[in-house]
Scaffold this motif. Structure first.
Motif, PDB file in Angstrom:
ATOM      1  N   PHE A 166       0.801  -1.211   0.000  1.00  0.00           N
ATOM      2  CA  PHE A 166       0.000   0.000   0.000  1.00  0.00           C
ATOM      3  C   PHE A 166       0.845   1.278   0.000  1.00  0.00           C
ATOM      4  O   PHE A 166       0.310   2.369  -0.033  1.00  0.00           O
ATOM      5  CB  PHE A 166      -0.944   0.014   1.203  1.00  0.00           C
ATOM      6  N   ARG A 167       2.149   1.129   0.064  1.00  0.00           N
ATOM      7  CA  ARG A 167       3.020   2.301   0.044  1.00  0.00           C
ATOM      8  C   ARG A 167       3.114   2.828  -1.378  1.00  0.00           C
ATOM      9  O   ARG A 167       3.194   2.071  -2.330  1.00  0.00           O
ATOM     10  CB  ARG A 167       4.408   1.939   0.560  1.00  0.00           C
ATOM     11  N   PHE A 168       3.105   4.120  -1.495  1.00  0.00           N
ATOM     12  CA  PHE A 168       3.265   4.733  -2.801  1.00  0.00           C
ATOM     13  C   PHE A 168       4.258   5.875  -2.659  1.00  0.00           C
ATOM     14  O   PHE A 168       4.390   6.476  -1.599  1.00  0.00           O
ATOM     15  CB  PHE A 168       1.925   5.230  -3.351  1.00  0.00           C
ATOM     16  N   PRO A 169       4.974   6.179  -3.725  1.00  0.00           N
ATOM     17  CA  PRO A 169       5.988   7.234  -3.634  1.00  0.00           C
ATOM     18  C   PRO A 169       5.340   8.603  -3.453  1.00  0.00           C
ATOM     19  O   PRO A 169       4.318   8.903  -4.071  1.00  0.00           O
ATOM     20  CB  PRO A 169       6.736   7.136  -4.962  1.00  0.00           C
ATOM     21  N   LEU A 170       5.917   9.425  -2.602  1.00  0.00           N
ATOM     22  CA  LEU A 170       5.428  10.782  -2.398  1.00  0.00           C
ATOM     23  C   LEU A 170       6.095  11.705  -3.418  1.00  0.00           C
ATOM     24  O   LEU A 170       7.214  11.447  -3.856  1.00  0.00           O
ATOM     25  CB  LEU A 170       5.755  11.250  -0.984  1.00  0.00           C
ATOM     26  N   PRO A 171       5.408  12.773  -3.789  1.00  0.00           N
ATOM     27  CA  PRO A 171       6.012  13.712  -4.738  1.00  0.00           C
ATOM     28  C   PRO A 171       7.309  14.286  -4.182  1.00  0.00           C
ATOM     29  O   PRO A 171       7.461  14.447  -2.962  1.00  0.00           O
ATOM     30  CB  PRO A 171       4.952  14.812  -4.873  1.00  0.00           C
ATOM     31  N   GLU A 172       8.227  14.605  -5.069  1.00  0.00           N
ATOM     32  CA  GLU A 172       9.508  15.161  -4.656  1.00  0.00           C
ATOM     33  C   GLU A 172       9.281  16.459  -3.886  1.00  0.00           C
ATOM     34  O   GLU A 172       8.477  17.303  -4.276  1.00  0.00           O
ATOM     35  CB  GLU A 172      10.377  15.420  -5.881  1.00  0.00           C
ATOM     36  N   GLY A 173       9.945  16.606  -2.755  1.00  0.00           N
ATOM     37  CA  GLY A 173       9.832  17.815  -1.943  1.00  0.00           C
ATOM     38  C   GLY A 173       8.598  17.850  -1.048  1.00  0.00           C
ATOM     39  O   GLY A 173       8.337  18.855  -0.391  1.00  0.00           O
ATOM     40  N   TYR A 174       7.816  16.780  -1.010  1.00  0.00           N
ATOM     41  CA  TYR A 174       6.602  16.753  -0.187  1.00  0.00           C
ATOM     42  C   TYR A 174       6.950  16.819   1.292  1.00  0.00           C
ATOM     43  O   TYR A 174       7.868  16.162   1.758  1.00  0.00           O
ATOM     44  CB  TYR A 174       5.815  15.468  -0.458  1.00  0.00           C
ATOM     45  N   THR A 175       6.223  17.645   2.027  1.00  0.00           N
ATOM     46  CA  THR A 175       6.347  17.687   3.483  1.00  0.00           C
ATOM     47  C   THR A 175       4.948  17.603   4.073  1.00  0.00           C
ATOM     48  O   THR A 175       3.993  18.182   3.538  1.00  0.00           O
ATOM     49  CB  THR A 175       7.034  18.979   3.982  1.00  0.00           C
ATOM     50  N   PHE A 176       4.829  16.893   5.163  1.00  0.00           N
ATOM     51  CA  PHE A 176       3.548  16.713   5.828  1.00  0.00           C
ATOM     52  C   PHE A 176       3.252  17.948   6.667  1.00  0.00           C
ATOM     53  O   PHE A 176       4.073  18.392   7.451  1.00  0.00           O
ATOM     54  CB  PHE A 176       3.594  15.467   6.716  1.00  0.00           C
ATOM     55  N   ASP A 177       2.059  18.516   6.505  1.00  0.00           N
ATOM     56  CA  ASP A 177       1.627  19.673   7.280  1.00  0.00           C
ATOM     57  C   ASP A 177       0.471  19.226   8.168  1.00  0.00           C
ATOM     58  O   ASP A 177      -0.651  19.034   7.700  1.00  0.00           O
ATOM     59  CB  ASP A 177       1.179  20.799   6.335  1.00  0.00           C
ATOM     60  N   ARG A 178       0.761  19.067   9.445  1.00  0.00           N
ATOM     61  CA  ARG A 178      -0.236  18.559  10.388  1.00  0.00           C
ATOM     62  C   ARG A 178      -1.469  19.471  10.437  1.00  0.00           C
ATOM     63  O   ARG A 178      -2.603  18.995  10.470  1.00  0.00           O
ATOM     64  CB  ARG A 178       0.383  18.432  11.777  1.00  0.00           C
ATOM     65  N   ASP A 179      -1.289  20.781  10.454  1.00  0.00           N
ATOM     66  CA  ASP A 179      -2.425  21.708  10.511  1.00  0.00           C
ATOM     67  C   ASP A 179      -3.306  21.577   9.275  1.00  0.00           C
ATOM     68  O   ASP A 179      -4.526  21.546   9.378  1.00  0.00           O
ATOM     69  CB  ASP A 179      -1.935  23.152  10.655  1.00  0.00           C
ATOM     70  N   GLU A 180      -2.670  21.470   8.103  1.00  0.00           N
ATOM     71  CA  GLU A 180      -3.437  21.305   6.876  1.00  0.00           C
ATOM     72  C   GLU A 180      -4.209  19.975   6.872  1.00  0.00           C
ATOM     73  O   GLU A 180      -5.370  19.919   6.475  1.00  0.00           O
ATOM     74  CB  GLU A 180      -2.501  21.346   5.672  1.00  0.00           C
ATOM     75  N   ALA A 181      -3.587  18.950   7.369  1.00  0.00           N
ATOM     76  CA  ALA A 181      -4.233  17.627   7.392  1.00  0.00           C
ATOM     77  C   ALA A 181      -5.429  17.615   8.340  1.00  0.00           C
ATOM     78  O   ALA A 181      -6.383  16.866   8.125  1.00  0.00           O
ATOM     79  CB  ALA A 181      -3.226  16.568   7.820  1.00  0.00           C
ATOM     80  N   ASN A 182      -5.398  18.450   9.380  1.00  0.00           N
ATOM     81  CA  ASN A 182      -6.491  18.448  10.365  1.00  0.00           C
ATOM     82  C   ASN A 182      -7.518  19.539  10.153  1.00  0.00           C
ATOM     83  O   ASN A 182      -8.426  19.692  10.964  1.00  0.00           O
ATOM     84  CB  ASN A 182      -5.877  18.571  11.782  1.00  0.00           C
ATOM     85  N   GLU A 183      -7.412  20.304   9.061  1.00  0.00           N
ATOM     86  CA  GLU A 183      -8.422  21.313   8.774  1.00  0.00           C
ATOM     87  C   GLU A 183      -9.756  20.653   8.461  1.00  0.00           C
ATOM     88  O   GLU A 183      -9.824  19.598   7.873  1.00  0.00           O
ATOM     89  CB  GLU A 183      -7.996  22.160   7.552  1.00  0.00           C
ATOM     90  N   ARG A 184     -10.841  21.320   8.884  1.00  0.00           N
ATOM     91  CA  ARG A 184     -12.177  20.778   8.616  1.00  0.00           C
ATOM     92  C   ARG A 184     -12.976  21.745   7.815  1.00  0.00           C
ATOM     93  O   ARG A 184     -12.949  22.875   7.883  1.00  0.00           O
ATOM     94  CB  ARG A 184     -12.895  20.465   9.910  1.00  0.00           C
TER      95      ARG A 184
END
Length: 76
Positions: free
Chosen positions: A58-76
């Protein structure tokens, strides 16, 4: 080793040396297989390792330069 009655089943105690050799502990799962000449093969079942191996698909490659943004992920 002696075979003992355990409820409706039979049980054997594993000697300390064999336990250490197999790397098993209380609660671990093992697979017993009848082998040639009335011998038994014992294999430790490592469910955690198997799960991690299965999840790999189920792993897939992330786009180059991708960073996880916790605030963006938790926006409703």
């Amino acid at each position: 080793m002696h075979v003992s009655k355990w409820g409706n089943s039979l049980a054997v105690r594993l000697p300390k040396k064999l336990v250490e050799e197999l790397g098993v502990a209380e609660g671990d799962e093992v697979k017993l297989t009848a082998a040639a000449n009335k011998t038994i093969e014992v294999e430790k079942i490592d469910r955690k390792a198997q799960f991690l191996k299965d999840v790999e698909q189920f792993r897939f490659p992330l786009p180059e330069g991708y960073t996880f943004d916790r605030d963006e992920a938790n926006e409703r």
